[in-house]
Design an enzyme around this catalytic site. Structure first.
Site, short mmCIF file in Angstrom:
data_model
loop_
_atom_site.label_atom_id
_atom_site.label_comp_id
_atom_site.label_asym_id
_atom_site.label_seq_id
_atom_site.Cartn_x
_atom_site.Cartn_y
_atom_site.Cartn_z
N LYS A 118 54.33 115.55 53.05
CA LYS A 118 54.32 114.67 54.22
C LYS A 118 55.57 114.81 55.09
CE LYS A 118 51.08 110.99 53.04
NZ LYS A 118 50.68 111.27 51.63
N GLU A 141 52.12 102.76 60.16
CA GLU A 141 51.65 101.91 59.08
C GLU A 141 51.70 102.72 57.80
OE1 GLU A 141 49.62 103.59 61.01
OE2 GLU A 141 48.46 104.66 59.47
N SER A 198 50.50 119.35 46.37
CA SER A 198 51.02 118.62 47.53
C SER A 198 52.21 117.72 47.23
CB SER A 198 49.90 117.80 48.17
OG SER A 198 49.29 116.96 47.21
#
Ligand SMILES: *Cc1c(COP(=O)(O)O)cnc(C)c1O
Length: 406
Positions: A96, A118, A383
């Protein structure tokens, strides 16, 4: 179509991947999205931006992350060789940060003072707070009151990194209400603020921007794999929630003779509400500003979703995935909670790598496939790392004694 031609062709100027994507917005937000799109198209292709992002990736994020050959695990499964792209070693523990650093740098170049978002499980919030600290930007993260209670360690991380975490106590007090609150803030403050979406979802230009900040993963992996083996992998695979780690990993292989498989979370089973496998069980619709495939209730509203991996429990998927399946380039399969937990323990025990529960879905599929193939190679995008999942896993599955045998 080769990779760079594909990137130029999709999305189209109005943000379409075939009939998927687009921007379905309240009129007040149209100018804000237009500003981001224009800034992105000019700034992000300047050599100044590209060089700065390269430096950040190398010096702050620790890129390139390695590709690793799982010899122990492969041996246990037969003759097919499993490899991992180690995004768990990216700074802050997951892929991310790749798009959060890109979005943060864009905010800086645009002269914005503030980034907002958010977060549900808190992973996106932590990555964005990390970027904000790095760039010296103010950061506000909206989070449902219920999620704040569940995700105390991530809330603490965001606060230590200097973010302002706003507790949302409307409605069900979870992700949906947090999205609404963040959008309200953005409507009022878009002159000084950028809303940073956490995956390849939302209205144009986000699916394009987030993808473009993520394809470094696939570009590195392709080169590294070729250097290690002299070949391309037979199959590549990654878990699919919103679809950012997978799209970034897949696209650089799009013109290669490589099978590409996205893995969705099948949770507790096939009934609506027990999983979050949008591509496998959903249908076309518009949600959160874009057209894609989604899980809907009988009344057409987004359905409740569930997965053991909170990063995967989203009722839709990035529009480019819907497109890539439609043109027959990418296949979508599923893994259940239990298969993911099994992979979580086996990768930990036999390779010394504790994966995120999200990533464990892709490892589970790779293990199943490797057994079936009996030769060749599978490259998995790992990931993220599993530290965040330890408390949950230990509480429900102990230390994995039941999962050690093949
Ligand atoms: C958030 C997250 C995901 C899911 O997001 P995508 O946009 O589908 O990549 C997967 N793995 C990890 C470790 C995550 O934190």
């Amino acid at each position: 179509m080769d990779y760079s031609t594909y990137l130029k062709k999709y999305p189209t100027e109005d943000g379409r991947f075939g009939r998927f994507g687009g921007a379905y917005l309240p009129p007040q937000l149209v100018p804000a999205m237009e500003e981001i799109t224009q800034a992105y198209l000019t700034i992000c292709h300047s050599s100044q931006f590209i060089n700065e992002l390269r430096r950040i990736r190398r010096e702050f994020q620790g890129r390139p992350t390695p590709v690793y050959h799982c010899e122990n695990l492969s041996r246990k499964l037969g003759n097919c060789q499993i490899y991992l792209k180690r995004e768990d070693l990216n700074h802050s523990g997951a892929h991310k940060l790749n798009h959060c650093m890109g979005e943060g740098l864009l905010a800086k170049f645009m002269g914005k003072k503030r980034i907002i978002a958010e977060t549900g499980a808190g992973q996106h919030g932590v990555a964005l707070a990390t970027a904000a600290a790095f760039f010296g930007l103010e950061c506000t993260i909206y989070m449902g009151e219920v999620d704040i209670k569940k995700q105390a360690p991530n809330v603490a991380r965001m606060k230590i990194l200097g973010a302002n975490v706003v507790s949302v106590d409307k409605g069900a007090k979870t992700l949906k209400e947090a999205v609404d609150a963040a959008f309200e803030d953005y409507l009022e403050n878009y002159k000084e603020t950028i809303y940073c979406i956490g995956s390849v979802v939302g209205p144009h230009p986000f699916p394009m921007m987030v993808r473009d900040f993520q394809y470094v993963v696939g570009e590195e992996a392709r080169e590294q794999f070729k250097e290690m083996t002299g070949l391309l992998p037979d199959v590549i695979t990654a878990c699919v929630g919103g679809g950012s780690n997978s799209i970034g990993f897949f696209l650089p292989f799009i013109n290669d003779p490589v099978e590409i498989v996205g893995v969705e979370p099948l949770g507790r089973g096939k009934s609506l509400g027990d999983h979050a496998a949008s591509m496998s069980y959903g249908s076309e619709g518009i949600m959160h500003g874009f057209n894609s495939i989604m899980l809907k209730n009988p009344d057409g509203e987004p359905a409740p979703v569930y997965s053991i991996a909170s990063g995967l429990d989203y009722p839709s998927v990035g529009p480019e995935h819907a497109f890539l399946r439609e043109i027959g380039r990418v296949k979508y399969e599923t893994a259940t909670d239990l298969e993911a937990v099994d992979a979580f323990f086996k990768l930990s025990r036999y390779e010394g790598i504790i994966p995120a529960l999200e990533s464990s879905h892709a490892v589970a599929y790779a293990m199943k496939l490797a057994k079936k193939m009996g030769k060749g190679s599978v490259l998995v995008n790992l990931s993220g790392r599993g530290d965040k999942d330890l408390d949950y896993v230990i509480e429900h599955y102990g230390y994995g004694e039941k999962f050690k045998d093949f």
